[in-house]
Motif scaffolding. Structure first.
Motif, mmCIF file in Angstrom:
data_model
loop_
_atom_site.group_PDB
_atom_site.id
_atom_site.type_symbol
_atom_site.label_atom_id
_atom_site.label_comp_id
_atom_site.label_asym_id
_atom_site.label_seq_id
_atom_site.Cartn_x
_atom_site.Cartn_y
_atom_site.Cartn_z
ATOM 1 N N THR A 1 0.863 -1.181 0.000
ATOM 2 C CA THR A 1 0.000 0.000 0.000
ATOM 3 C C THR A 1 0.898 1.229 0.000
ATOM 4 O OG1 THR A 1 -0.123 -0.112 2.421
ATOM 5 C CG2 THR A 1 -1.911 -1.143 1.175
ATOM 6 N N ASN A 2 1.484 1.539 -1.154
ATOM 7 C CA ASN A 2 2.532 2.549 -1.237
ATOM 8 C C ASN A 2 2.062 3.921 -1.709
ATOM 9 O OD1 ASN A 2 4.614 0.715 -0.465
ATOM 10 N ND2 ASN A 2 4.567 -0.155 -2.523
ATOM 11 N N ALA A 3 0.793 4.063 -2.041
ATOM 12 C CA ALA A 3 0.316 5.351 -2.550
ATOM 13 C C ALA A 3 0.481 6.440 -1.495
ATOM 14 C CB ALA A 3 -1.149 5.244 -2.957
ATOM 15 N N GLY A 4 0.800 7.648 -1.961
ATOM 16 C CA GLY A 4 0.945 8.771 -1.054
ATOM 17 C C GLY A 4 -0.385 9.199 -0.457
ATOM 18 N N ILE A 5 -0.329 9.853 0.693
ATOM 19 C CA ILE A 5 -1.512 10.342 1.390
ATOM 20 C C ILE A 5 -1.430 11.862 1.437
ATOM 21 C CG2 ILE A 5 -2.768 10.348 3.575
ATOM 22 C CD1 ILE A 5 -1.495 7.545 4.072
ATOM 23 N N SER A 6 -2.398 12.522 0.855
ATOM 24 C CA SER A 6 -2.404 13.985 0.811
ATOM 25 C C SER A 6 -2.972 14.546 2.107
ATOM 26 C CB SER A 6 -3.235 14.475 -0.376
ATOM 27 O OG SER A 6 -2.645 14.078 -1.596
ATOM 28 N N LEU A 7 -2.232 15.459 2.711
ATOM 29 C CA LEU A 7 -2.680 16.067 3.952
ATOM 30 C C LEU A 7 -3.746 17.121 3.679
ATOM 31 C CD1 LEU A 7 0.746 16.595 5.777
ATOM 32 C CD2 LEU A 7 -0.805 14.631 5.902
ATOM 33 N N THR A 8 -4.687 17.233 4.585
ATOM 34 C CA THR A 8 -5.680 18.297 4.485
ATOM 35 C C THR A 8 -5.096 19.578 5.086
ATOM 36 O OG1 THR A 8 -6.639 17.792 6.640
ATOM 37 C CG2 THR A 8 -7.537 16.606 4.728
ATOM 38 N N ASN A 9 -5.667 20.705 4.717
ATOM 39 C CA ASN A 9 -5.189 21.978 5.250
ATOM 40 C C ASN A 9 -5.270 22.013 6.776
ATOM 41 O OD1 ASN A 9 -4.650 23.000 2.694
ATOM 42 N ND2 ASN A 9 -6.701 23.885 2.474
ATOM 43 N N GLU A 10 -6.302 21.368 7.323
ATOM 44 C CA GLU A 10 -6.489 21.382 8.771
ATOM 45 C C GLU A 10 -5.403 20.587 9.502
ATOM 46 O OE1 GLU A 10 -10.104 22.306 6.652
ATOM 47 O OE2 GLU A 10 -8.810 20.520 6.574
ATOM 48 N N GLN A 11 -4.804 19.630 8.814
ATOM 49 C CA GLN A 11 -3.845 18.764 9.493
ATOM 50 C C GLN A 11 -2.401 19.220 9.341
ATOM 51 O OE1 GLN A 11 -5.070 14.874 7.927
ATOM 52 N NE2 GLN A 11 -5.574 14.324 10.024
ATOM 53 N N ILE A 12 -2.142 20.099 8.410
ATOM 54 C CA ILE A 12 -0.756 20.491 8.151
ATOM 55 C C ILE A 12 -0.113 21.128 9.380
ATOM 56 C CG2 ILE A 12 0.694 22.078 6.830
ATOM 57 C CD1 ILE A 12 -1.159 21.518 4.425
ATOM 58 N N GLU A 13 -0.798 22.053 9.990
ATOM 59 C CA GLU A 13 -0.191 22.762 11.120
ATOM 60 C C GLU A 13 0.060 21.851 12.318
ATOM 61 O OE1 GLU A 13 -0.793 26.827 13.806
ATOM 62 O OE2 GLU A 13 -2.243 26.297 12.252
ATOM 63 N N PRO A 14 -0.917 21.052 12.768
ATOM 64 C CA PRO A 14 -0.628 20.179 13.911
ATOM 65 C C PRO A 14 0.446 19.142 13.625
ATOM 66 C CG PRO A 14 -2.831 19.745 13.028
ATOM 67 C CD PRO A 14 -2.352 21.005 12.396
ATOM 68 N N LEU A 15 0.484 18.624 12.396
ATOM 69 C CA LEU A 15 1.518 17.647 12.066
ATOM 70 C C LEU A 15 2.891 18.304 11.996
ATOM 71 C CD1 LEU A 15 -0.275 15.369 9.440
ATOM 72 C CD2 LEU A 15 0.320 14.839 11.805
ATOM 73 N N ALA A 16 2.945 19.553 11.541
ATOM 74 C CA ALA A 16 4.218 20.277 11.529
ATOM 75 C C ALA A 16 4.720 20.478 12.960
ATOM 76 C CB ALA A 16 4.064 21.619 10.823
ATOM 77 N N TYR A 17 3.808 20.782 13.901
ATOM 78 C CA TYR A 17 4.199 20.919 15.305
ATOM 79 C C TYR A 17 4.732 19.587 15.845
ATOM 80 C CZ TYR A 17 2.117 25.587 15.928
ATOM 81 O OH TYR A 17 1.843 26.920 15.854
ATOM 82 N N LEU A 18 4.052 18.501 15.517
ATOM 83 C CA LEU A 18 4.518 17.191 15.969
ATOM 84 C C LEU A 18 5.904 16.881 15.429
ATOM 85 C CD1 LEU A 18 1.270 15.027 15.663
ATOM 86 C CD2 LEU A 18 2.578 15.447 17.758
ATOM 87 N N PHE A 19 6.129 17.242 14.173
ATOM 88 C CA PHE A 19 7.445 17.010 13.583
ATOM 89 C C PHE A 19 8.523 17.788 14.339
ATOM 90 C CE2 PHE A 19 10.849 18.274 10.693
ATOM 91 C CZ PHE A 19 11.286 17.026 10.250
#
Length: 281
Positions: free
Chosen positions: A117-135
């Motif tokens: 299951t190698n297809a990429g997963i596109s992030l939603t606008n709502e998730q970009i900021e919290p995931l960037a903080y987690l990173f």
């Protein structure tokens, strides 16, 4: 920014392998990841989450092309073959060892790294900021090197967001069935030596007919097709970047004769092993 030093490329049967040296976890932007040459096909000895931050053509996972798009995330499992031709695009990368991966308690999160299951997963606008903080938290914690407790919490949260975006996948939905989950685990461990459905059915406590019915209902595939998928992925890896003879590869993958292996490979890909090797040097 601290970076991982370039490790000496170790070669297993002429396949370059990228290793994660002296740590279980690392998070960095592109310029901090220096594990070896990314432009050529290489096998990774760790698990990777790659979050691309720009559009930049294609990359390849197990010889299949996938688009590099801004805010698209790819999860790559240990032993998969990856290549990123050209200049490495700007990306956030999270990489961790098998030991760290095995200690992720949620089976569903580990299954996100299933190698088919190698297809990429596109992030939603709502998730970009919290995931960037987690990173950023992962980066900080990995530099401190004060244990993995918080890294596990951050990684679980990151993957839970990714899982939410991929919940519509048929494969992900099928994995909610404990019998299917066990089947994938068994095939991943035994596909080279066990080609018959009866082996897997016995291990799960079902008849071969019932197991096939379940997999057909969940994935529209047969158990044999799942075994073939695992076998074919590894065959492509070995044929393309191994100095082994086709006979050696055939035997290692559980075929009694090279001729059987050649027929299997051509039926699945449309190419003979010899032609595939010539076109994927």
């Amino acid at each position: 920014m601290a970076s991982i030093s370039r490790s000496k490329l170790k070669v297993s049967a002429d396949i370059p392998v990228h290793h994660l040296p002296q740590t279980d976890f690392y998070a960095s932007y592109t310029d901090g990841i220096k594990l070896g040459e990314f432009g050529i096909s290489h096998r990774i000895d760790f698990f990777a989450i790659i979050w691309f931050l720009e559009d930049a053509g294609l990359h390849y996972i197990d010889f299949e092309p996938y688009p590099i798009k801004k805010d698209m995330v790819y999860l790559i499992a240990r032993n998969q073959v990856h290549s990123l031709p050209g200049d490495a695009p700007n990306a956030r990368s999270i990489i961790f060892s098998k030991r760290f991966f095995d200690s992720i308690e949620d089976d569903d999160l580990r299954f996100l790294f299933a190698p088919f299951t190698n297809a990429g997963i596109s992030l939603t606008n709502e998730q970009i900021e919290p995931l960037a903080y987690l990173f950023e938290l992962m980066q900080l914690e990995s530099k401190l090197q004060q244990g993995n407790r918080l890294l596990h919490l951050y990684t679980n949260a990151f993957l839970a967001h990714i899982q939410r975006l991929s919940h519509t996948s048929e494969t992900t939905a099928a994995y909610q069935d404990e019998r299917v989950r066990k089947l994938f685990e068994l095939i991943g461990s035994h596909y080279k030596t066990q080609k018959f459905v009866s082996f897997y059915a016995d291990q799960i406590g079902l008849t071969a007919k019932r197991l096939n019915q379940i997999v057909k209902e969940k994935l529209d595939l047969s158990v044999s097709q799942l075994i073939y998928n695992y076998t074919l992925i590894e065959a492509k890896r070995e044929i393309s970047h191994s100095v082994k003879s086709l006979k050696e590869i055939a035997i290692e993958l559980g075929f009694r004769e090279q001729s059987y292996f050649s027929r299997f490979f051509k039926k699945q890909t449309g190419y003979s092993p010899e032609r595939f090797r010539q076109e994927n040097p």
